[in-house]
Design a protein around this motif. Structure first.
Motif, PDB file in Angstrom:
ATOM      1  N   ARG A 230     107.240  27.707   3.738  1.00  0.00           N
ATOM      2  CA  ARG A 230     105.923  27.292   3.256  1.00  0.00           C
ATOM      3  C   ARG A 230     105.254  26.274   4.182  1.00  0.00           C
ATOM      4  NH1 ARG A 230     104.822  28.697  -2.035  1.00  0.00           N
ATOM      5  NH2 ARG A 230     106.556  29.646  -3.178  1.00  0.00           N
ATOM      6  N   GLY A 231     105.873  26.033   5.348  1.00  0.00           N
ATOM      7  CA  GLY A 231     105.325  25.044   6.267  1.00  0.00           C
ATOM      8  C   GLY A 231     104.139  25.567   7.051  1.00  0.00           C
ATOM      9  N   PRO A 232     103.390  24.667   7.679  1.00  0.00           N
ATOM     10  CA  PRO A 232     102.176  25.066   8.414  1.00  0.00           C
ATOM     11  C   PRO A 232     102.454  26.019   9.581  1.00  0.00           C
ATOM     12  CG  PRO A 232     102.723  22.754   8.827  1.00  0.00           C
ATOM     13  CD  PRO A 232     103.583  23.205   7.702  1.00  0.00           C
ATOM     14  N   ALA A 233     103.641  25.926  10.206  1.00  0.00           N
ATOM     15  CA  ALA A 233     103.944  26.821  11.323  1.00  0.00           C
ATOM     16  C   ALA A 233     104.054  28.265  10.867  1.00  0.00           C
ATOM     17  CB  ALA A 233     105.231  26.386  12.014  1.00  0.00           C
ATOM     18  N   ARG A 234     104.403  28.468   9.583  1.00  0.00           N
ATOM     19  CA  ARG A 234     104.603  29.828   9.077  1.00  0.00           C
ATOM     20  C   ARG A 234     103.293  30.509   8.695  1.00  0.00           C
ATOM     21  NH1 ARG A 234     109.480  32.546   9.737  1.00  0.00           N
ATOM     22  NH2 ARG A 234     111.145  30.988   9.842  1.00  0.00           N
ATOM     23  N   GLN A 235     102.211  29.762   8.770  1.00  0.00           N
ATOM     24  CA  GLN A 235     100.921  30.367   8.438  1.00  0.00           C
ATOM     25  C   GLN A 235     100.373  31.186   9.603  1.00  0.00           C
ATOM     26  OE1 GLN A 235     100.274  29.926   5.197  1.00  0.00           O
ATOM     27  NE2 GLN A 235     102.165  28.696   5.320  1.00  0.00           N
ATOM     28  N   GLY A 236     100.990  31.036  10.754  1.00  0.00           N
ATOM     29  CA  GLY A 236     100.563  31.796  11.927  1.00  0.00           C
ATOM     30  C   GLY A 236     101.761  32.370  12.657  1.00  0.00           C
ATOM     31  N   GLU A 237     101.613  32.608  13.956  1.00  0.00           N
ATOM     32  CA  GLU A 237     102.680  33.229  14.740  1.00  0.00           C
ATOM     33  C   GLU A 237     102.998  32.417  15.996  1.00  0.00           C
ATOM     34  OE1 GLU A 237     101.171  37.068  15.627  1.00  0.00           O
ATOM     35  OE2 GLU A 237     101.071  37.722  13.526  1.00  0.00           O
ATOM     36  N   ALA A 238     102.730  31.122  15.968  1.00  0.00           N
ATOM     37  CA  ALA A 238     102.953  30.288  17.151  1.00  0.00           C
ATOM     38  C   ALA A 238     104.442  30.088  17.409  1.00  0.00           C
ATOM     39  CB  ALA A 238     102.264  28.934  16.970  1.00  0.00           C
ATOM     40  N   ARG A 239     104.795  29.930  18.688  1.00  0.00           N
ATOM     41  CA  ARG A 239     106.164  29.620  19.098  1.00  0.00           C
ATOM     42  C   ARG A 239     106.182  28.239  19.733  1.00  0.00           C
ATOM     43  NH1 ARG A 239     107.099  35.227  20.305  1.00  0.00           N
ATOM     44  NH2 ARG A 239     107.195  36.172  18.235  1.00  0.00           N
ATOM     45  N   LEU A 240     107.159  27.439  19.356  1.00  0.00           N
ATOM     46  CA  LEU A 240     107.247  26.060  19.815  1.00  0.00           C
ATOM     47  C   LEU A 240     108.464  25.892  20.721  1.00  0.00           C
ATOM     48  CD1 LEU A 240     106.434  23.028  19.701  1.00  0.00           C
ATOM     49  CD2 LEU A 240     107.841  22.857  17.616  1.00  0.00           C
ATOM     50  N   LEU A 241     108.237  25.382  21.948  1.00  0.00           N
ATOM     51  CA  LEU A 241     109.310  25.062  22.875  1.00  0.00           C
ATOM     52  C   LEU A 241     109.398  23.548  23.028  1.00  0.00           C
ATOM     53  CD1 LEU A 241     109.039  27.589  25.857  1.00  0.00           C
ATOM     54  CD2 LEU A 241     111.004  27.262  24.360  1.00  0.00           C
ATOM     55  N   LEU A 242     110.564  22.988  22.722  1.00  0.00           N
ATOM     56  CA  LEU A 242     110.812  21.568  22.919  1.00  0.00           C
ATOM     57  C   LEU A 242     111.693  21.411  24.145  1.00  0.00           C
ATOM     58  CD1 LEU A 242     111.634  20.476  19.248  1.00  0.00           C
ATOM     59  CD2 LEU A 242     109.404  20.488  20.393  1.00  0.00           C
ATOM     60  N   CYS A 243     111.291  20.554  25.064  1.00  0.00           N
ATOM     61  CA  CYS A 243     112.025  20.395  26.316  1.00  0.00           C
ATOM     62  C   CYS A 243     112.359  18.929  26.529  1.00  0.00           C
ATOM     63  CB  CYS A 243     111.196  20.925  27.486  1.00  0.00           C
ATOM     64  SG  CYS A 243     111.968  20.718  29.107  1.00  0.00           S
ATOM     65  N   GLY A 244     113.519  18.655  27.144  1.00  0.00           N
ATOM     66  CA  GLY A 244     113.874  17.272  27.409  1.00  0.00           C
ATOM     67  C   GLY A 244     114.967  17.123  28.443  1.00  0.00           C
ATOM     68  N   SER A 245     114.978  15.963  29.094  1.00  0.00           N
ATOM     69  CA  SER A 245     115.974  15.659  30.119  1.00  0.00           C
ATOM     70  C   SER A 245     117.068  14.723  29.615  1.00  0.00           C
ATOM     71  CB  SER A 245     115.299  15.021  31.335  1.00  0.00           C
ATOM     72  OG  SER A 245     114.287  15.860  31.848  1.00  0.00           O
ATOM     73  N   ALA A 246     116.831  14.029  28.513  1.00  0.00           N
ATOM     74  CA  ALA A 246     117.863  13.174  27.930  1.00  0.00           C
ATOM     75  C   ALA A 246     118.837  14.088  27.189  1.00  0.00           C
ATOM     76  CB  ALA A 246     117.242  12.153  26.990  1.00  0.00           C
ATOM     77  N   LEU A 247     119.903  14.493  27.875  1.00  0.00           N
ATOM     78  CA  LEU A 247     120.751  15.565  27.359  1.00  0.00           C
ATOM     79  C   LEU A 247     121.475  15.180  26.083  1.00  0.00           C
ATOM     80  CD1 LEU A 247     122.135  16.985  30.708  1.00  0.00           C
ATOM     81  CD2 LEU A 247     120.170  17.710  29.372  1.00  0.00           C
ATOM     82  N   GLY A 248     121.813  13.917  25.943  1.00  0.00           N
ATOM     83  CA  GLY A 248     122.449  13.501  24.701  1.00  0.00           C
ATOM     84  C   GLY A 248     121.531  13.703  23.514  1.00  0.00           C
ATOM     85  N   VAL A 249     120.255  13.341  23.680  1.00  0.00           N
ATOM     86  CA  VAL A 249     119.262  13.499  22.613  1.00  0.00           C
ATOM     87  C   VAL A 249     119.038  14.979  22.309  1.00  0.00           C
ATOM     88  CG1 VAL A 249     116.874  13.074  21.925  1.00  0.00           C
ATOM     89  CG2 VAL A 249     118.141  11.325  23.190  1.00  0.00           C
ATOM     90  N   MET A 250     118.852  15.790  23.366  1.00  0.00           N
ATOM     91  CA  MET A 250     118.588  17.215  23.165  1.00  0.00           C
ATOM     92  C   MET A 250     119.779  17.918  22.526  1.00  0.00           C
ATOM     93  SD  MET A 250     115.491  17.453  24.128  1.00  0.00           S
ATOM     94  CE  MET A 250     115.265  19.230  24.048  1.00  0.00           C
ATOM     95  N   GLY A 251     120.976  17.512  22.911  1.00  0.00           N
ATOM     96  CA  GLY A 251     122.167  18.123  22.329  1.00  0.00           C
ATOM     97  C   GLY A 251     122.292  17.847  20.849  1.00  0.00           C
ATOM     98  N   ARG A 252     121.869  16.655  20.432  1.00  0.00           N
ATOM     99  CA  ARG A 252     121.974  16.299  19.012  1.00  0.00           C
ATOM    100  C   ARG A 252     120.904  16.963  18.151  1.00  0.00           C
ATOM    101  NH1 ARG A 252     123.463  11.295  21.363  1.00  0.00           N
ATOM    102  NH2 ARG A 252     121.329  10.487  21.257  1.00  0.00           N
ATOM    103  N   LEU A 253     119.863  17.529  18.761  1.00  0.00           N
ATOM    104  CA  LEU A 253     118.821  18.188  17.972  1.00  0.00           C
ATOM    105  C   LEU A 253     119.377  19.340  17.141  1.00  0.00           C
ATOM    106  CD1 LEU A 253     115.702  18.435  20.337  1.00  0.00           C
ATOM    107  CD2 LEU A 253     115.964  17.002  18.297  1.00  0.00           C
TER     108      LEU A 253
END
Length: 482
Positions: free
Chosen positions: A135-158
C-alpha cells in the motif's frame, strides 16, 4: 545483455555489471522494485549508474555528507530540476519519498552514496521499506529504485538480519576492482612482467589510472621505478595518501592507528589472528572487532588453509594498502621530507618479498581458479594456499596453489594440483621435490592424490632439468596473461 540497453562505448570492461543493471532497469516484472549497488570507492560505480540513468532518462541524485535538512533541500532541488516541477521543499523524508514516487511513477531512480543520507537520517531505510509495501507510494507506479554506496559496512547491513530492507532487493550488485588481466588492458600494458609489478601497487581500481595519475603509465620495465617515484611516492599526487584515506572513509573505523597496525602486521606476513595480535602487542581476543570491521569494509579477507581445518589466514584485498604498509609507512619520514629516491632504494628487498612475491601467488591462485578442465583434468572446486606438516623433518611445507576437486560425500577429497610460485627466482628440481613430499604426506592423511599434478608457477624462469620433467606442469607469465 539487454538489446535495448547496449553498454556505452566509453565504459571499459564491466560487461556483467552492466548486464545486471540493464536487466534491473528494463525488467517487465512488477516485483522488481529495489536494487542495491555497493563497492569500494574509485571502482566506477557512479560512472556506471550515471551512464545507466542517462540511457533510460532516469533520476540521479548524488548525496553528500550533510545534515538531514541540507540533504532534503538538495534532494528537492534535484527532483524539481529533473521533473521541471518548480521548487520542492520537504519537511522530512516520508514526505520526500511520497513526492518522489508521485512525480516519477515509472522509470529508474538512482540515489548514490546512500550511506550519507542514512547516517543523518537513520529512519530512512524503514521509510523506504514502507514506501515499497503493497500500500506504499512506490506501489502506485512502476518505478525502480537503486541505492548505491561506498561505505560497505553500512550497505551490507541494509539487507542483513532484521534490517528493514531485507528480502526486498531484486538486485544486489558489488562492483569489484578489475581483475589482473583486465587491469593490464586498462593500463595498456602488454608486458606481463610489468603488468604484475603495476598491479601489485595499484591493483584493479580504475580511478587510480585516470584521476589519480592522469593517465601516467610506465612505458617499460626500465620505467617502472621512475613511475613509482613520480606517482605513488610523490606527495603531490592524490595516490600518495590514498591508502590512508581508504581507512579514514570507513564510518565504522575510529582509531585508525590500531587498524593500520593490524594491516601492517598482515602485510609483514602475519596471516593468522594470533600472529597479527603478537605483532602489534595485543592479545588475540582484543583485535576481533578490528578484523571484523576490516572484513566488512572488504579491505581484508579470510581464507581457510587448504589442509588444516580451523586455520584461517587473513589477506589484504587492496594492493595499494599492502604497498603503503610494507613500503611507504616504514619510509614515511624520508617520503615526507621529499627524499623519494632514498626511500625507494631502501625498500627494494621489502617490495619484492612482501609486496610482489605474495601478490604473484594471489595471481597464480586466481588463474588456477579460472582454469578450464583441460588444465587440471576438470574444473577446480577450490583453490587456496595450504600448509602440510612434515613430522619426520620437523618442518612444514607451504603449498602456494592447492587446487582441489569438488567435495564428494563419502569419498576422500581429491587434490587436482599442488603448486609452488616464485616471482624472482629460477625454479629448480628442489621446488618439485618439496611438492612431491607434500603429495606423499597428504596421501597418508587420506587425500586422494593419485592424479595430483605438480605445478610450478614462475615469474622468472625454470632450469633445464625442470623443463625436461614431463610429470611437472610449468606455468609462465605468458600463460597467466594468455
Amino acid at each position: 545483455m539487454s538489446e535495448s540497453l547496449a553498454k556505452p562505448a566509453h565504459i571499459f570492461d564491466r560487461d556483467r555489471e552492466w548486464e545486471g543493471l540493464a536487466r534491473f532497469a528494463t525488467s517487465p516484472s512488477p516485483d522488481v522494485r529495489l536494487g542495491i549497488v555497493s563497492g569500494r570507492r574509485r571502482q566506477g560505480k557512479t560512472y556506471l549508474l550515471d551512464a545507466l540513468a542517462r540511457q533510460v532518462d532516469g533520476f540521479f541524485f548524488a548525496a553528500t555528507e550533510a545534515t538531514e535538512i541540507e540533504s532534503l533541500a538538495r534532494f528537492g532541488q534535484a527532483l524539481a530540476a529533473h521533473t521541471g516541477g518548480g521548487r520542492y521543499a520537504f519537511d522530512d523524508w516520508e514526505e520526500a519519498l511520497e513526492r518522489l514516487f508521485a512525480v516519477i511513477p515509472r522509470g529508474l531512480i538512482v540515489i548514490d552514496e546512500f550511506p550519507y543520507l542514512s547516517k543523518a537520517s537513520p529512519a530512512l531505510p524503514s521509510l523506504i521499506q514502507h514506501a515499497l509495501d503493497p500500500r506504499g507510494p512506490a506501489r502506485q507506479g512502476e518505478a525502480r529504485l537503486l541505492l548505491c554506496g561506498s561505505a560497505l559496512g553500512v550497505m551490507g547491513r541494509l539487507l542483513a538480519g532484521n534490517a528493514p530492507l531485507r528480502g526486498r532487493a531484486s538486485l544486489e550488485l558489488i562492483v569489484r576492482p578489475l581483475d589482473y588481466r583486465a587491469s593490464a588492458k586498462f593500463w595498456n600494458i602488454g608486458d606481463p612482467r610489468l603488468a604484475v609489478l603495476v598491479h601489485s601497487v595499484v591493483g584493479g581500481t580504475p580511478a587510480y589510472r585516470r584521476e589519480f595519475v592522469a593517465g601516467d603509465a610506465p612505458e617499460s620495465l626500465e620505467d617502472f621505478g621512475p613511475w613509482v617515484l613520480r606517482t605513488v611516492l610523490n606527495p603531490q599526487t592524490p595516490l600518495f595518501r590514498e591508502a590512508r584515506y581508504l581507512l579514514a572513509e570507513e564510518t565504522d573505523i575510529r582509531d585508525t592507528a590500531l587498524y593500520h597496525g593490524v594491516l601492517g602486521a598482515i602485510a609483514s606476513g602475519n596471516a593468522t589472528r594470533g600472529g597479527i595480535a603478537n605483532h602489534i602487542g595485543r592479545k588475540s581476543p582484543d583485535i576481533g572487532h578490528q578484523l571484523t570491521v576490516l572484513e566488512d569494509a572488504r579491505l581484508i579477507g579470510r581464507e581457510a588453509d587448504a589442509f588444516r581445518k580451523g586455520k584461517t589466514l587473513y589477506r589484504i584485498r587492496e594492493p595499494l594498502i599492502v604497498f603503503y604498509e610494507a613500503v611507504m609507512r616504514r619510509e614515511w619520514t624520508r617520503l615526507d621530507r621529499g627524499d623519494r629516491d632514498a626511500a625507494w632504494a631502501n625498500s627494494q628487498a621489502t617490495f619484492l618479498s612482501q609486496v610482489v612475491g605474495p601478490h604473484f601467488e594471489e595471481i597464480c591462485r586466481e588463474w588456477a581458479m579460472s582454469a578450464g578442465p583441460e588444465v587440471f583434468g576438470e574444473l577446480p572446486g577450490e583453490v587456496a594456499a595450504g600448509t602440510v606438516a612434515d613430522p619426520h623433518n620437523r618442518t612444514q611445507i607451504e603449498v602456494d596453489v592447492a587446487v582441489l576437486a569438488q567435495e564428494e560425500p563419502g569419498r576422500p577429497r581429491r587434490i587436482l594440483s599442488l603448486g609452488e610460485a616464485k616471482w624472482d627466482r629460477r625454479m629448480t628440481a628442489g621446488h618439485v621435490a618439496r611438492l612431491r613430499r607434500a603429495r606423499d604426506l597428504l596421501a597418508v592423511k587420506g587425500y586422494d592424490t593419485r592424479d595430483t599434478l605438480l605445478t610450478c608457477y614462475s615469474g622468472a624462469d625454470f632450469d633445464a632439468d625442470l623443463r625436461a620433467d614431463r610429470d611437472v606442469r610449468l606455468i609462465t607469465l605468458a600463460d597467466l596473461y594468455g
